[in-house]
Design a protein around this motif. Structure first.
Motif, PDB file in Angstrom:
ATOM      1  N   ASP A 199       0.803  -1.228   0.000  1.00  0.00           N
ATOM      2  CA  ASP A 199       0.000   0.000   0.000  1.00  0.00           C
ATOM      3  C   ASP A 199       0.835   1.278   0.000  1.00  0.00           C
ATOM      4  O   ASP A 199       0.509   2.228  -0.701  1.00  0.00           O
TER       5      ASP A 199
ATOM      6  N   ALA B 145       2.272   0.626  -4.408  1.00  0.00           N
ATOM      7  CA  ALA B 145       1.095   1.214  -5.072  1.00  0.00           C
ATOM      8  C   ALA B 145       1.325   2.627  -5.613  1.00  0.00           C
ATOM      9  O   ALA B 145       0.898   2.913  -6.739  1.00  0.00           O
TER      10      ALA B 145
ATOM     11  N   GLN C 293       1.078   0.526  -9.984  1.00  0.00           N
ATOM     12  CA  GLN C 293      -0.236  -0.048  -9.670  1.00  0.00           C
ATOM     13  C   GLN C 293      -0.352  -1.503 -10.101  1.00  0.00           C
ATOM     14  O   GLN C 293      -0.976  -2.308  -9.410  1.00  0.00           O
ATOM     15  N   ARG C 294       0.250  -1.849 -11.211  1.00  0.00           N
ATOM     16  CA  ARG C 294       0.171  -3.226 -11.704  1.00  0.00           C
ATOM     17  C   ARG C 294       0.855  -4.197 -10.732  1.00  0.00           C
ATOM     18  O   ARG C 294       0.303  -5.232 -10.359  1.00  0.00           O
TER      19      ARG C 294
ATOM     20  N   ALA D 189       1.497  -3.611  -7.595  1.00  0.00           N
ATOM     21  CA  ALA D 189       0.754  -3.560  -6.332  1.00  0.00           C
ATOM     22  C   ALA D 189      -0.466  -4.471  -6.380  1.00  0.00           C
ATOM     23  O   ALA D 189      -0.760  -5.177  -5.407  1.00  0.00           O
ATOM     24  N   GLN D 190      -1.157  -4.488  -7.492  1.00  0.00           N
ATOM     25  CA  GLN D 190      -2.335  -5.353  -7.627  1.00  0.00           C
ATOM     26  C   GLN D 190      -1.942  -6.828  -7.553  1.00  0.00           C
ATOM     27  O   GLN D 190      -2.587  -7.617  -6.876  1.00  0.00           O
ATOM     28  N   LYS D 191      -0.872  -7.198  -8.238  1.00  0.00           N
ATOM     29  CA  LYS D 191      -0.400  -8.586  -8.194  1.00  0.00           C
ATOM     30  C   LYS D 191      -0.029  -8.990  -6.762  1.00  0.00           C
ATOM     31  O   LYS D 191      -0.395 -10.066  -6.298  1.00  0.00           O
TER      32      LYS D 191
ATOM     33  N   SER E 225      -0.956  -7.562  -3.931  1.00  0.00           N
ATOM     34  CA  SER E 225      -2.143  -7.532  -3.080  1.00  0.00           C
ATOM     35  C   SER E 225      -2.970  -8.803  -3.252  1.00  0.00           C
ATOM     36  O   SER E 225      -3.434  -9.395  -2.269  1.00  0.00           O
ATOM     37  N   THR E 226      -3.122  -9.259  -4.468  1.00  0.00           N
ATOM     38  CA  THR E 226      -3.852 -10.499  -4.742  1.00  0.00           C
ATOM     39  C   THR E 226      -3.135 -11.684  -4.106  1.00  0.00           C
ATOM     40  O   THR E 226      -3.778 -12.582  -3.555  1.00  0.00           O
TER      41      THR E 226
ATOM     42  N   THR F  62       7.861  -9.515 -10.152  1.00  0.00           N
ATOM     43  CA  THR F  62       7.639  -8.086 -10.385  1.00  0.00           C
ATOM     44  C   THR F  62       8.925  -7.333 -10.705  1.00  0.00           C
ATOM     45  O   THR F  62       8.881  -6.169 -11.057  1.00  0.00           O
TER      46      THR F  62
END
Length: 126
Positions: free
Chosen positions: A64, A68, A72-73, A75-77, A79-80, A98
């Protein structure tokens, strides 16, 4: 503080700064000798592990607060990867996909959190 092997136990000698390491893999005589030394002295305090919930919080905050805002890409990976059973393993696996930048940044971030946790613990026991 971050050893995940529950068969290992660590004790800090508050007078000398020495850390005693006990492992279920040690020779039984050696284990008994060290246990007697620890139990026979008020100088030893057990070094507790950092709770997995705290480490999970570190990972979530890293995503976060650090990843992020910049990617963003990624961060989304990440976070999932933190959802559900096996989150720690998935987080590390995803982290390596990443890119080296985020991998090194994570280890630097984690090392700083670990240092802060150790310093807080030492203030409590000394």
């Amino acid at each position: 503080m971050e050893d995940a092997n529950l068969g290992n136990t660590y004790y800090l000698n508050t007078q000398t700064g020495e850390v005693l390491f006990l492992s279920e893999d040690d020779d039984m005589d050696e284990q008994e000798q060290l246990a007697e030394e620890i139990e026979g002295s008020n100088d030893y305090v057990r070094i507790e592990r950092i709770p997995s919930s705290e480490v999970y919080h570190w990972m979530s905050n890293f995503v976060d607060k650090v990843v992020a805002p910049k990617d963003q890409r990624a961060a989304q990976k990440l976070s999932t990867a933190l959802h559900g059973k096996g989150a720690f393993r998935r987080f590390k696996g995803t982290l390596y996909t990443t890119g080296q930048q985020w991998t090194q940044t994570w280890y630097d971030w984690r090392d700083q959190r670990l240092k802060e946790a150790m310093e807080a613990w030492l203030r409590e026991v000394l």
